[in-house]
Write a protein that holds these residues in place. Structure first.
Motif, mmCIF file in Angstrom:
data_model
loop_
_atom_site.group_PDB
_atom_site.id
_atom_site.type_symbol
_atom_site.label_atom_id
_atom_site.label_comp_id
_atom_site.label_asym_id
_atom_site.label_seq_id
_atom_site.Cartn_x
_atom_site.Cartn_y
_atom_site.Cartn_z
ATOM 1 N N GLN A 1 -17.749 -2.668 -11.962
ATOM 2 C CA GLN A 1 -18.214 -3.544 -11.693
ATOM 3 C C GLN A 1 -18.707 -4.533 -9.733
ATOM 4 N N LYS A 2 -20.030 -4.305 -9.512
ATOM 5 C CA LYS A 2 -19.420 -5.719 -8.046
ATOM 6 C C LYS A 2 -20.160 -6.265 -8.204
ATOM 7 N N ASN A 3 -20.396 -7.197 -9.024
ATOM 8 C CA ASN A 3 -20.517 -8.512 -8.636
ATOM 9 C C ASN A 3 -19.396 -9.607 -9.251
ATOM 10 N N LEU A 4 -18.566 -9.673 -7.797
ATOM 11 C CA LEU A 4 -17.073 -10.327 -7.692
ATOM 12 C C LEU A 4 -17.172 -11.446 -7.524
ATOM 13 N N THR A 5 -16.052 -11.769 -7.879
ATOM 14 C CA THR A 5 -15.842 -13.058 -7.960
ATOM 15 C C THR A 5 -14.356 -12.820 -6.972
ATOM 16 N N THR A 6 -13.220 -14.426 -6.530
ATOM 17 C CA THR A 6 -12.716 -14.192 -5.917
ATOM 18 C C THR A 6 -11.319 -14.599 -6.955
ATOM 19 N N ARG A 7 -11.181 -14.462 -8.300
ATOM 20 C CA ARG A 7 -10.294 -14.470 -9.333
ATOM 21 C C ARG A 7 -9.185 -13.323 -9.348
ATOM 22 N N PHE A 8 -8.537 -13.429 -9.198
ATOM 23 C CA PHE A 8 -7.275 -12.362 -8.531
ATOM 24 C C PHE A 8 -6.660 -11.665 -10.183
ATOM 25 N N ASN A 9 -6.784 -10.875 -10.634
ATOM 26 C CA ASN A 9 -6.021 -10.606 -11.700
ATOM 27 C C ASN A 9 -4.342 -9.966 -11.221
ATOM 28 N N LEU A 10 -3.297 -10.197 -11.589
ATOM 29 C CA LEU A 10 -1.849 -9.111 -10.999
ATOM 30 C C LEU A 10 -1.724 -7.881 -12.298
ATOM 31 N N ALA A 11 -2.159 -8.047 -13.020
ATOM 32 C CA ALA A 11 -2.240 -6.687 -14.201
ATOM 33 C C ALA A 11 -2.912 -5.846 -13.930
ATOM 34 N N GLU A 12 -3.961 -6.180 -13.409
ATOM 35 C CA GLU A 12 -4.701 -5.578 -13.120
ATOM 36 C C GLU A 12 -5.245 -4.880 -10.909
ATOM 37 N N GLY A 13 -4.268 -5.525 -10.757
ATOM 38 C CA GLY A 13 -4.197 -4.919 -9.685
ATOM 39 C C GLY A 13 -5.460 -5.846 -8.800
ATOM 40 N N GLN B 1 0.764 -1.397 0.092
ATOM 41 C CA GLN B 1 0.042 -0.345 -0.361
ATOM 42 C C GLN B 1 1.145 1.450 -0.077
ATOM 43 N N GLU B 2 2.188 1.187 0.972
ATOM 44 C CA GLU B 2 3.525 2.579 1.075
ATOM 45 C C GLU B 2 3.309 2.468 -0.610
ATOM 46 N N LEU B 3 4.106 1.484 -1.392
ATOM 47 C CA LEU B 3 4.271 1.937 -2.376
ATOM 48 C C LEU B 3 3.450 2.013 -4.026
ATOM 49 N N GLY B 4 1.543 2.078 -3.222
ATOM 50 C CA GLY B 4 0.764 2.602 -4.426
ATOM 51 C C GLY B 4 1.038 1.262 -5.179
ATOM 52 N N TYR B 5 0.174 0.044 -3.959
ATOM 53 C CA TYR B 5 -0.097 -0.816 -5.474
ATOM 54 C C TYR B 5 -1.260 -1.313 -4.584
ATOM 55 N N ARG B 6 -1.641 -1.111 -4.354
ATOM 56 C CA ARG B 6 -2.963 -1.279 -2.893
ATOM 57 C C ARG B 6 -3.679 -2.577 -3.584
ATOM 58 N N PRO B 7 -4.015 -3.081 -3.206
ATOM 59 C CA PRO B 7 -4.813 -4.897 -4.044
ATOM 60 C C PRO B 7 -6.478 -4.099 -4.056
ATOM 61 N N VAL B 8 -6.887 -3.999 -5.566
ATOM 62 C CA VAL B 8 -8.502 -3.365 -5.698
ATOM 63 C C VAL B 8 -9.240 -4.602 -5.338
ATOM 64 N N LEU B 9 -10.449 -4.447 -3.764
ATOM 65 C CA LEU B 9 -11.134 -5.585 -3.414
ATOM 66 C C LEU B 9 -12.530 -5.305 -3.279
ATOM 67 N N GLU B 10 -12.359 -4.528 -3.356
ATOM 68 C CA GLU B 10 -13.763 -3.423 -3.225
ATOM 69 C C GLU B 10 -15.051 -3.404 -4.307
ATOM 70 N N ALA B 11 -14.261 -3.485 -6.095
ATOM 71 C CA ALA B 11 -14.729 -3.806 -7.065
ATOM 72 C C ALA B 11 -13.953 -4.684 -7.849
ATOM 73 N N CYS B 12 -14.306 -4.570 -9.503
ATOM 74 C CA CYS B 12 -13.550 -5.355 -10.067
ATOM 75 C C CYS B 12 -12.940 -4.650 -10.658
ATOM 76 N N ALA B 13 -11.543 -4.921 -10.413
ATOM 77 C CA ALA B 13 -9.839 -4.392 -10.681
ATOM 78 C C ALA B 13 -10.041 -3.632 -12.776
ATOM 79 N N ALA B 14 -11.023 -4.511 -13.050
ATOM 80 C CA ALA B 14 -10.395 -3.980 -14.401
ATOM 81 C C ALA B 14 -12.123 -3.172 -14.840
ATOM 82 N N CYS B 15 -13.733 -3.570 -14.184
ATOM 83 C CA CYS B 15 -14.857 -2.188 -15.033
ATOM 84 C C CYS B 15 -15.134 -1.697 -14.166
#
Length: 254
Positions: free
Chosen positions: A157-169, A141-155
Motif C-alpha cells: 500500500q501507498k499510505n506510508l509512515t516512516t516506520r522501518f521494519n528490518l525483516a520486511e526490508g 543494493q548490490e547485495l540484493g537488499y535494497r530497502p523498499v521505500l516507495e510502498a509498504c514493504a509488507a503489503c
C-alpha cells in the motif's frame, strides 16, 4: 592457471614465517584469499603493493583453496587517507564491510568501481558522513537488499509512515504499522535523504545539504540494516563511535 587483475586490498594477516594471507576484492574474480610468500621480508617487492586499502594490479596463480600472489604493481596508495585519522578509520570500516559481506569468487564489477570511487573521494575530500552512507546504500543494493521505500514493504500500500521494519526490508503503511514491529523510526528528513541517496550519483553528493540529526539517524538505521541482513557486527564502528566522543575534530567532515 595464472591470471592478472586489478584488486583492492581488504586486509592481510600473518600466515607462515615471512608470508601473509591477503584478502582482496579483485575486479576479475571478486573476493579471494591468497598467500603472499616472503612479503614480510624488508626487501620484498610486494610490501607496498599489499598494504590495506591500496589499489594494485596483481598476478596470481590459482590454487585449490588459496591462490598465490606472484607479482604486483601499485596503482594507488591513497596517501592523504593515511594522513588523517578519521579518513583512515572510515576506509578501514569500508574494507571490513566488504570483507564480511562478499562471498568468494563472485565478481561484482559495479561494486568494485563504486569502491574505487569512494576511495578516490575520501582521498581527495575527506571521509564525509554522507559519502559513507552513500556507499553503504550502494553495497546494500548490490547485495540484493535494497530497502523498499516507495510502498509498504509488507503489503504494497501507498499510505506510508516512516516506520522501518528490518525483516520486511522497508517502511510500513499505517495499517501494517499497527501490528508489525517498528525497528526504527525515521524523521521526515532522514527518510527523504535515504530515498534520494538510493537514486543519487557521485556528482550530486557535494550538492546535498543534510542536518547532523538526519545523518546520524540514517547512520543508525543502515548499521542495524546491515547487521540484520549480513548477520554480522562491524567492530570498527564501535571504535569510530568511541573516538568521535574523545576526538570529535577528527570526524567532523560533514
Amino acid at each position: 592457471m595464472y591470471y592478472g587483475s586489478r584488486a583492492i586490498i581488504l586486509k592481510s594477516l600473518d600466515y607462515q614465517d615471512a608470508d601473509k594471507l591477503v584478502t582482496i576484492f579483485s575486479e576479475r574474480e571478486g573476493k579471494i584469499r591468497a598467500v603472499a610468500k616472503g612479503v614480510k621480508k624488508p626487501k620484498s617487492s610486494l610490501r607496498a603493493v599489499l598494504q590495506p586499502f591500496t589499489h594494485s594490479f596483481l598476478y596470481l596463480s590459482r590454487g585449490r583453496d588459496l591462490d598465490l600472489i606472484t607479482q604486483g604493481r601499485l596503482l594507488d596508495f591513497y596517501p592523504r587517507i593515511r594522513e588523517d585519522l578519521g579518513s583512515t578509520l572510515y576506509t578501514a570500516y569500508i574494507m571490513e564491510l566488504l570483507d564480511k559481506s562478499l562471498v568468494e569468487r563472485a565478481p561484482l564489477g559495479p561494486l568494485y568501481n563504486e569502491t574505487l570511487q569512494v576511495l578516490n573521494y575520501i582521498n581527495d575530500k575527506g571521509a564525509k558522513s554522507l559519502v559513507i552512507r552513500y556507499f553503504e546504500i550502494r553495497l546494500i543494493q548490490e547485495l540484493g537488499y535494497r530497502p523498499v521505500l516507495e510502498a509498504c514493504a509488507a503489503c504494497g500500500q501507498k499510505n506510508l509512515t516512516t516506520r522501518f521494519n528490518l525483516a520486511e526490508g522497508g517502511v510500513l503503511c499505517h495499517d501494517c504499522a499497527g501490528f508489525l514491529k517498528t525497528d526504527f523510526m525515521l524523521s521526515g528528513e532522514a527518510f527523504s535523504l535515504l530515498k534520494f541517496l538510493q537514486r543519487a550519483d557521485w556528482k550530486s553528493l557535494d550538492r546535498i545539504k543534510a542536518s547532523s540529526e538526519a545523518l546520524s539517524s540514517l547512520e543508525q538505521l543502515l548499521e542495524k540494516y546491515l547487521e540484520y541482513h549480513l548477520e554480522s557486527r562491524f567492530s570498527l564502528k564501535n571504535t569510530i563511535y568511541q573516538l568521535k566522543k574523545s576526538l570529535p575534530g577528527a570526524f567532523d567532515k560533514g
